[in-house]
Design an enzyme around this catalytic site. Structure first.
Site, short mmCIF file in Angstrom:
data_model
loop_
_atom_site.label_atom_id
_atom_site.label_comp_id
_atom_site.label_asym_id
_atom_site.label_seq_id
_atom_site.Cartn_x
_atom_site.Cartn_y
_atom_site.Cartn_z
N ASP A 104 0.83 -1.22 0.00
CA ASP A 104 0.00 0.00 0.00
C ASP A 104 0.86 1.27 0.00
O ASP A 104 0.67 2.15 0.84
CB ASP A 104 -0.93 0.03 1.21
CG ASP A 104 -1.63 -1.29 1.44
OD1 ASP A 104 -2.02 -1.93 0.45
OD2 ASP A 104 -1.79 -1.69 2.61
N GLU A 130 -11.21 0.18 -2.08
CA GLU A 130 -10.58 0.58 -0.82
C GLU A 130 -9.38 1.46 -1.15
O GLU A 130 -9.22 1.92 -2.28
CB GLU A 130 -10.14 -0.68 -0.05
CG GLU A 130 -9.21 -1.59 -0.84
CD GLU A 130 -8.93 -2.92 -0.16
OE1 GLU A 130 -9.35 -3.09 1.00
OE2 GLU A 130 -8.30 -3.78 -0.80
#
Length: 552
Positions: free
Chosen positions: A61, A227
């Site tokens: 991420d 997300e």
């Protein structure tokens, strides 16, 4: 608190960040310290081109911002401490770890025990009015923020911006009118909903959310598991870059609207296409001073974690196109090699630290514990070694999955060899003190020295489904002469691990069968060292690690 950043790194600050286009006072970048270049993986090809991944290690991420000529990156660290690693680059290809934003993870007592897969999820890093901000969602406690004027130095204490269950993947945006906003996703395991993005108003200081939020996108129909949103503004449009479709199989979605609350148009701007790069998504849009646009994202490689790729990016009709687009449909696919970003001059080849000679007064920045550490676990010395004191196995602990004092680092590539030299001095009044070399995941293996009444023995231990409480299987390899031994693990493609040992540093004997490393919870497998004991004592034994070397 122990300080983990390197004391010689100094930062100059400034000029523009991708998230903010206003001018600011001139500043400069971290002093680049000489470090050994990786012997395992180097992205810079030395001919003006680079090969993906730019970081072949578990930087899950990733998010990046630009400040003048300098790029700063952070990534998910979950329960590993120190957390929120800060990496610096001048060209988006060559990276160096310069520090951490978290010495301890709050709530401190909660994270004193391993909390696998919890903690820091999908952070965002931004530069605003002379300060760096990192926001992240902890799925159990809410959205936190830390800030600093010097990303290579100490960051302020975390602020809980929005308490609550299931709040994840937060990213701020400061608008031109001074208003501040926060976009975030939802963890279905805690909130009972997912695939939804919400925008909240914040105070201008970015320390507190002011409302209940507005749902700006629901991905259930076309973009399940949306997300990891990142918030930007360009040419009057508000953009939300968000991955969808799942970690290993998904795509990069971009939303745009003239209103911060939508309605948002949607477009898939990158997927795997005909490339071998699965699930390319979730990352950061950045530009260069020369006007180029780039996108950094991860690829899930199972035991090796989520590795970071760099893609060229261009704007077509106010939509980004990421990677190469051979059919011209506006949806790109990942590149394997490409011309390096134009940053004005060639930058030195650089990679994150891996090997450690333990000659300094601080741990190398590559190391992390499995939980908030105690000071007594490890002591750098002025004598050229790292001393680990054995710590008592946690009450009720079934295997190393329950142990906080594992000193680990990321796998640095697909094939590599780790060798370490250790001298073990157990407490003569105790038995079953242990120290060794481990490859750690939901399954794990370690080669270790264990103390008995008549001396030190070498054992090879494995645990399958350690996260389910499975006990270790142990193979006794016999007694060793003296206290020193060289421990080694060779990792080959497919995360195949072969352990071996030597007492002269030259002739190594393989032990056990080939062990296949697997991921931990949301992270790749790691490699490192540990020191444990079974009994309570007022004077534990210790292991002196002379060095820890990673080679091809």
């Amino acid at each position: 608190m122990r300080t983990y950043y390197h004391p010689l790194i100094a930062l100059l600050l400034l000029v523009s960040c991708q998230a903010e286009k206003t001018s600011a006072p001139t500043a400069s970048a971290p002093t680049v310290l000489p470090t050994e270049t990786s012997k395992v993986w180097v992205s810079d090809m030395g001919n003006g081109r680079y090969q993906n991944p730019v970081l072949d290690a578990d930087y899950s991420d990733p998010d990046v911002c630009r400040v003048g000529d300098d790029y700063y990156m952070t990534s998910s660290s979950f329960n590993a401490i120190p957390g929120l690693q800060i990496l610096h680059s001048k060209d988006l290809v060559n990276w160096q770890i310069i520090g951490y934003a978290l010495d301890r993870l709050p709530p401190f007592e909660h994270f004193a025990k391993p909390q696998h897969g919890n903690g820091v999820w999908a952070p965002s890093i931004r530069y605003h009015k002379g300060e760096f901000y990192i926001y992240w969602g902890d799925p159990d406690f809410g959205v936190y923020m830390v800030k600093t004027k010097n990303p290579a130095g100490r960051w302020e204490e975390p602020v809980l911006v929005m308490p609550g269950k299931g709040l994840i993947d937060a990213c701020p945006l400061w608008d031109e009118d001074g208003q501040a906003y926060l976009v975030h996703g939802w963890a279905g395991s805690r909130a009972g909903i997912k695939s939804v993005l919400t925008v909240n108003r914040m105070n201008p200081e970015g320390t507190k959310v002011l409302d209940e939020g507005v749902m700006v996108f629901d991905g259930h129909d076309n973009h399940p598991t949306v997300e990891g949103p990142k918030f930007y503004k360009r040419n009057g449009y508000y953009y939300i870059f968000a991955p969808a479709g799942g970690v290993a199989t998904g795509w990069q979605l971009v939303l745009r609207s003239k209103n911060i609350y939508g309605p948002f148009e949607e477009k898939i701007v990158m997927d795997q296409g005909k490339s071998p790069i699965n699930g390319p998504h979730q990352g950061a849009w950045v530009d260069t001073k020369s006007g180029e646009d780039w996108f950094l994202h991860f690829q899930d490689k199972e035991a090796y974690g989520r590795v970071m790729h760099l893609q060229p990016m261009k704007w077509v009709n106010d939509w980004p196109v990421i990677g190469e687009d051979p059919d011209g449909d506006g949806k790109g696919q990942p590149v394997l090699t490409y011309q390096k970003p134009n940053v004005g001059k060639n930058q030195p080849v650089m990679t994150p630290a891996e090997s450690d000679e333990f000659n300094g007064h601080q741990l190398g920045l590559q190391w992390q514990w499995h939980a908030n550490p105690k000071t007594t676990w490890a002591f750098p010395t002025n004598r050229g070694f790292l001393r680990l004191f054995t710590d008592q196995m946690p009450e009720g602990g079934k295997n190393l999955w329950d142990v906080p004092n594992l000193l680990l680092q990321k796998f640095p590539g697909e094939a590599f060899t780790v060798t370490t030299k250790v001298k073990f001095t157990p407490n003569a009044k105790l038995q079953n003190e242990r120290t060794g070399l481990v490859t750690m995941g939901a399954d794990y293996a370690h080669l270790s020295l264990v103390s008995q009444k008549d001396g030190l023995y070498l054992t090879y231990n494995t645990a399958q489904k350690a996260d389910k409480g499975t006990r270790e299987k142990e193979q006794n390899l016999g007694k060793i002469n003296g206290q020193e031994v060289y421990l080694q693990v060779k990792v080959s493609k497919g995360a195949q691990c072969r352990f071996s040992y030597s007492q002269d540093g030259q002739n190594f004997k393989e032990v056990g069968e080939t062990f296949t490393a697997v991921p931990g919870r949301w992270i790749g497998a790691k490699v490192g060292i540990f020191a444990l004991r079974q009994d309570k004592t007022n004077d534990s034994g210790y292991a002196d690690f002379d060095w820890f070397r990673i080679t091809k």
